[in-house]
Design an enzyme around this catalytic site. Sequence first.
Site, PDB file in Angstrom:
ATOM      1  N   CYS A  76       2.574 112.667  72.565  1.00  0.00           N
ATOM      2  CA  CYS A  76       2.227 113.846  73.365  1.00  0.00           C
ATOM      3  C   CYS A  76       0.752 113.915  73.731  1.00  0.00           C
ATOM      4  O   CYS A  76       0.380 114.672  74.635  1.00  0.00           O
ATOM      5  CB  CYS A  76       2.604 115.117  72.603  1.00  0.00           C
TER       6      CYS A  76
ATOM      7  N   HIS B 102       5.818 120.322  79.838  1.00  0.00           N
ATOM      8  CA  HIS B 102       5.055 119.420  78.970  1.00  0.00           C
ATOM      9  C   HIS B 102       5.413 117.967  79.286  1.00  0.00           C
ATOM     10  O   HIS B 102       6.121 117.320  78.521  1.00  0.00           O
ATOM     11  CB  HIS B 102       5.365 119.774  77.511  1.00  0.00           C
TER      12      HIS B 102
ATOM     13  N   CYS C 191      -0.454 119.173  69.343  1.00  0.00           N
ATOM     14  CA  CYS C 191       0.290 118.458  68.310  1.00  0.00           C
ATOM     15  C   CYS C 191       0.863 117.186  68.904  1.00  0.00           C
ATOM     16  O   CYS C 191       1.019 117.058  70.126  1.00  0.00           O
ATOM     17  CB  CYS C 191       1.387 119.333  67.725  1.00  0.00           C
TER      18      CYS C 191
ATOM     19  N   GLY D 266       3.896 114.136  68.335  1.00  0.00           N
ATOM     20  CA  GLY D 266       5.083 113.655  67.658  1.00  0.00           C
ATOM     21  C   GLY D 266       4.756 112.502  66.720  1.00  0.00           C
ATOM     22  O   GLY D 266       3.998 111.599  67.063  1.00  0.00           O
TER      23      GLY D 266
END
Length: 434
Positions: free
Chosen positions: A92, A385, A415, A417
């Site tokens: 991400c 996203h 954050c 993954g």
Amino acid sequence: MDTMQRDVYIVDGARTPFMKVRGKPGPFSASDLAVQAGRELLARQPFMPNELGEVVIGCMMSGADEANIARVIALRLGCEKTVPAWTVQRNCASGMQALDSAYQDIATGRHDLVLAGGTEAMSHAPLLYNNKMAAWLGGLASAKTVAQRMKQFSQFRPAFLKPVIALLQGLTDHTVNLNMGQTAENVAYHFNISREAMDAFSLQSHQRVAVAQDQNLLTEVLPAYATSGEFFLADDGVRRDTTMEKLAALKPIFDKKFGSVTAGNSSQITDGAALLLLASKDAVLRYQLPVLAKIKDVQWAGVDPAEMGLGPVNASVQLLLRNQLTIDDIQYWELNEAFAAQVLGCLAAFNSDEYCRAVLGLDKALGTIDPQVLNVDGGAIALGHPVGASGARIVLHLAHVLKRHQAERGVATLCIGGGQGGAMLIENRSEVGP
């Protein structure tokens, strides 16, 4: 080390509208999206594309014909064969990683001008053959005689056609056997975050994006035009008519019996790209470039993959401590909204004596982030996203927010993954330093 490094500035940036995936491949591949964002961005610069030192692009799932997608994008943007390009992948945070990589190359003197950012066409995520089908096809290819081929055909089973959905695989952490939504449920449980609080945060995200669109505050968004004749002028995932009642009616999707994370309080699956131009002081002066912001520092951190949504806390705390800053020294925050539970969990963790002591080794809680300076124009719950692009989007938009409010500094964080977090500290600048 700091005395040896050069200052790095954000001089410009642009992104496509973020386009919600609606059950079929969208009109743009990942490289198409980046070219849409980069074409006008480069056209308005006083230098030629071949004067770039390099192009760095973050992307998780480029197409089969987009190997080293950064090079594909660079060539399509007219950077010519002499400009090197490379692709990075940090789930991400791939777009932020591209910015960090470009930042390091400029800071250490390798380049003076770098085009960096991220792109993702999530609607084009492939469907893959499973291993049984792949093995059957391999056996068919190696069969030499008619009899061997007939025998192989007789072994075919319809179940072999069950596809592997790459998007679902990519959004699952197989080391803990949890998908990203399940990790958000863990964060919600950890901090006792209610379904109502998640839905209220999600509603606010949509409302803030709607206001930002109406007041023309998303000036970094450029129109995107497809060869089919379709065109996109604005982010199309925002739901202006949503209400707490509508959000409350949605059922949990990751823990159907006990959970609280729904499609309505999660980020949307989306296509989009965001690109930024980074420059050294020498390049700013040589080309008389405008200055949007200065990149001050970047930090990466690892966390428990089962609570990957808390990564922004760990990365941001380390970033602040190294720069001798407190939460109150940061005027604006962009914290990517992977899930409402994850953002609210981060806010709770920042303000938790227990978490800050046990996980971060602090004496007490770091403090409270004022909701009025967090994601002031909404976030990924309303915008979407596109995983390769989001890290670049939040940095670019934060730079505009600081400029608009004449604020000194901000942090963009997200954050990742697999159990990581990334954070970038930027300062509002209109010119290069001495």
